[in-house]
Design an enzyme around this catalytic site. Structure first.
Site, PDB file in Angstrom:
ATOM      1  N   LYS A 214      -0.473  29.561  33.397  1.00 45.51           N
ATOM      2  CA  LYS A 214      -1.824  29.539  33.971  1.00 45.51           C
ATOM      3  C   LYS A 214      -1.911  28.349  34.917  1.00 45.51           C
ATOM      4  O   LYS A 214      -2.040  27.208  34.487  1.00 45.51           O
ATOM      5  CB  LYS A 214      -2.916  29.424  32.897  1.00 45.51           C
ATOM      6  CG  LYS A 214      -4.284  29.754  33.513  1.00 45.51           C
ATOM      7  CD  LYS A 214      -5.459  29.048  32.892  1.00 45.51           C
ATOM      8  CE  LYS A 214      -5.651  27.620  33.304  1.00 45.51           C
ATOM      9  NZ  LYS A 214      -6.018  27.395  34.721  1.00 45.51           N
ATOM     10  N   GLU A 290       1.530  16.331  28.738  1.00 39.81           N
ATOM     11  CA  GLU A 290       1.798  15.278  29.719  1.00 39.81           C
ATOM     12  C   GLU A 290       0.457  14.960  30.364  1.00 39.81           C
ATOM     13  O   GLU A 290      -0.099  15.791  31.075  1.00 39.81           O
ATOM     14  CB  GLU A 290       2.828  15.772  30.733  1.00 39.81           C
ATOM     15  CG  GLU A 290       3.572  14.638  31.387  1.00 39.81           C
ATOM     16  CD  GLU A 290       2.961  14.246  32.701  1.00 39.81           C
ATOM     17  OE1 GLU A 290       1.983  13.449  32.664  1.00 39.81           O
ATOM     18  OE2 GLU A 290       3.407  14.726  33.738  1.00 39.81           O
ATOM     19  N   CYS A 325      -0.012  11.402  38.004  1.00 46.87           N
ATOM     20  CA  CYS A 325      -0.200  10.936  36.622  1.00 46.87           C
ATOM     21  C   CYS A 325       0.408   9.554  36.400  1.00 46.87           C
ATOM     22  O   CYS A 325      -0.120   8.755  35.650  1.00 46.87           O
ATOM     23  CB  CYS A 325       0.389  11.940  35.639  1.00 46.87           C
ATOM     24  SG  CYS A 325       2.075  12.420  36.056  1.00 46.87           S
ATOM     25  N   GLU A 422      -8.739   6.179  34.522  1.00 47.74           N
ATOM     26  CA  GLU A 422      -7.856   6.830  35.489  1.00 47.74           C
ATOM     27  C   GLU A 422      -8.709   7.291  36.675  1.00 47.74           C
ATOM     28  O   GLU A 422      -9.633   8.086  36.508  1.00 47.74           O
ATOM     29  CB  GLU A 422      -7.154   8.028  34.847  1.00 47.74           C
ATOM     30  CG  GLU A 422      -6.156   8.667  35.787  1.00 47.74           C
ATOM     31  CD  GLU A 422      -5.318   9.761  35.138  1.00 47.74           C
ATOM     32  OE1 GLU A 422      -5.894  10.652  34.491  1.00 47.74           O
ATOM     33  OE2 GLU A 422      -4.081   9.726  35.296  1.00 47.74           O
TER      34      GLU A 422
END
Ligand code: NAI
Ligand code: MG
Length: 523
Positions: A214, A290, A325, A422
């Site tokens: 997906k 992750e 990331c 973040e």
């Protein structure tokens, strides 16, 4: 995860910074509109090697982040489509099926063919990727080249996945077999659409599993194109399914499905938690995550090439417009070189070429969507209010599409929101430190643990810091280097499990112990 090319090309980039001027003009955007007439070939769901409308008949739009224009209407999968695709995947995985009984070497050949197709269609795939996610065109091409290498790396593993032969007392004999887990679902993000998708697809297939992907709702186009390439490569029906759709519907249906044996996810920590919970609430499907990061990059005053360190540090924070990331978003600089470092960082940001992602000389393109742009601008405002010094940028750009200026903050303090959260945008935060002990403590004072780096000429210092940083990858005198065979993943809330390398195979295999009683009768 980014690739060796960033470190290799930094010298080039730095020279480029010195030559070019900061510019952004309507002319660039107009040129962009003309160049981006990419044709979208596939818009439906893919399962059983066929294209299908969504059961609900629903579609959703995917847009070009560089100008906000619609690229295509995409069929929208939800639970009903997931259930059908999972049933067909289970069938393809049954004992005796073409896929279950395929020779290991033949499986490797199919993956090698897929890698060749990626390279054959690199120009088109890169255009599609750039149109859908706003990534610089050259970066899209580099991602595809790198990804073809990742597929070939896992193709090589197909006939090398072995168990053990274990000595037992008496008449017993034991072996372990490594078996595929079964139906593996991959939920992937929009920041590296092709690379993240294929990073999961290749080891899942190499280990003999069946795959349901997906892609992120923002970037379905290249995943659908990969579906067509899998069919062309010769994977049997049911082995690969691609279901574009939204997270809380299609994604959650996969995470909660009782027949999905494994889920591998890359994205936000928030959704990673939901996926773990769905596994616990359903069938305890295996989970690899992750997730986010707030990676430290530590520059000691003994490092002898400040320009290089500053250039690498800025790339670490701003590569892919900061949508990475493992972005090195916390730049810690030792006090003796701090002022000079900030000055160089300002000059680098000023000379960053902002423009159409299709232009060869662009170093900075758009953010993925208005939601992410809004989140980034909110955090930038918080940094200003909390007293960090804006060295460069700090504003939205007045263009159609989703543009934020490359932004550098200095004098950032550990308690500020920009130091903790973040940002996932083009924002570098520079901190001052005095001693090694102090900086290691501050670097580790985060819930994340994905990456980190240290710049020093002192081997003792370098190794001490590398050993002390709680992160899955630590770079010494470089950033973002990595290849198909180097494991990557997070400590703490940056994730569970490792991708790339041999370690990734463990995510998609079960160990079966077979014990035989074999009386040894030699007369
Ligand atoms: P997200 O985590 O919501 O999206 C990633 C993937 O998860 C997409 O395919 C999405 O459809 C799916 N998803 C969303 N909700 C789900 C659910 N309830 N169940 C199953 N799947 C679900 O990330 P989003 O909203 O696009 O970005 C938010 C923040 O996440 C970013 O600002 C950034 O901080 C972080 N992020 C981190 C990434 C990484 O590479 N580690 C990639 C993308 C985002
Ligand atoms: Mg989300």
């Amino acid at each position: 995860m980014i690739l060796l090319r960033h470190s290799q090309s930094l010298h080039h980039l730095f020279c480029h910074h010195l030559r070019s001027n900061y510019r952004f003009s309507c002319f660039v955007v107009v040129r962009f509109a003309r160049k981006m007439s990419v044709s979208v070939k596939y818009t439906k769901l893919f399962y059983n090697n066929e294209w299908h409308e969504a059961k609900s008949g629903k579609t959703f739009e995917t847009v070009n982040p560089a100008d906000g224009t619609k690229l295509a209407d995409i069929c929208e999968a939800d639970k009903a489509d997931v259930d059908v695709a999972v049933e067909l995947a289970k069938k393809a995985f049954q004992i005796g099926s073409a896929w279950r009984s395929i020779d290991a070497s033949k499986k490797g050949m199919l993956l090698l063919k897929l890698a060749d197709l990626f390279e054959r269609d690199i120009e088109y795939m890169a255009e599609l990727e750039t149109a859908d996610c706003g990534k610089l065109f050259q970066d899209s091409k580099d991602d595809i080249k790198f990804t073809a290498g990742v597929i070939r790396y896992y193709a090589g593993w197909c006939d090398k996945i072995c168990g053990q032969n274990i000595p037992c007392d008496g008449d017993y004999f034991a072996v372990t077999k490594k078996q595929p887990v079964g139906v593996c679902a991959a939920i992937t993000p929009w920041n590296y659409p092709i690379a993240m998708f294929t990073l999961k697809l290749a080891p899942i297939l190499a280990c003999g599993n069946v795959f349901i992907g997906k892609p992120a709702e923002q970037t379905p186009l290249t995943a659908l194109y990969i579906a067509a390439l899998c069919k062309e490569a010769g994977f049997p029906p049911g082995v690969v399914a691609i279901l574009p759709g939204y997270g809380p519907t299609a994604g959650a249906a996969l995470a909660n499905n009782m027949d999905v044996n494994k889920i591998t996810f890359t994205g936000s920590t928030e959704v990673g938690k939901l996926i773990m919970k769905a596994s616990g609430d359903s069938n305890l499907k295996r989970v690899t995550l992750e997730l986010g990061g707030k990676s430290p990059n530590i520059i000691f005053s003994d490092y002898d090439n400040l320009e290089y360190a500053a250039s690498v540090a800025q790339e670490a924070a701003m590569t892919n417009m900061g949508q990475c990331c493992c972005a090195g978003t916390r730049t810690f600089v030792q006090e003796g070189i701090y002022d000079k470092f900030v000055e160089i960082s300002k000059m680098l940001a000023e000379t960053r070429t902002v423009g159409s992602p299709m232009n060869d000389d662009s170093q900075h393109g758009p953010q993925i969507d208005s939601e992410q742009k809004g989140k980034i601008l909110d955090l930038i405002e918080s940094g200003k209010k909390e007293g960090a010094k804006v060295v460069f940028g700090g504003k939205s750009m007045d263009q159609s599409g989703f543009w934020v200026e490359p932004t550098v903050f200095a004098d950032v303090e550990d308690g500020m929101r920009i130091a903790k959260e973040e940002i996932f945008g083009p924002v570098q935060s520079i901190f001052k430190f005095k001693t090694l002990d102090e900086v290691v403590k501050r670097a580790n004072d985060t819930q994340y643990g994905l990456g980190g780096a240290v710049f020093t000429k002192d081997i003792d210092k370098a190794y001490t810091v590398a050993s002390s940083i709680d992160a899955g990858t630590v770079w010494i005198n470089c950033y973002n280097a990595g290849e198909a065979n180097t494991p990557f993943g997070g400590f703490k809330m940056s994730g569970i499990g490792r991708e790339y390398g041999e370690e990734s195979l463990n995510n998609y295999l079960e160990t079966k112990t077979v014990i035989l009683k074999v009386p040894q009768k030699i007369n």
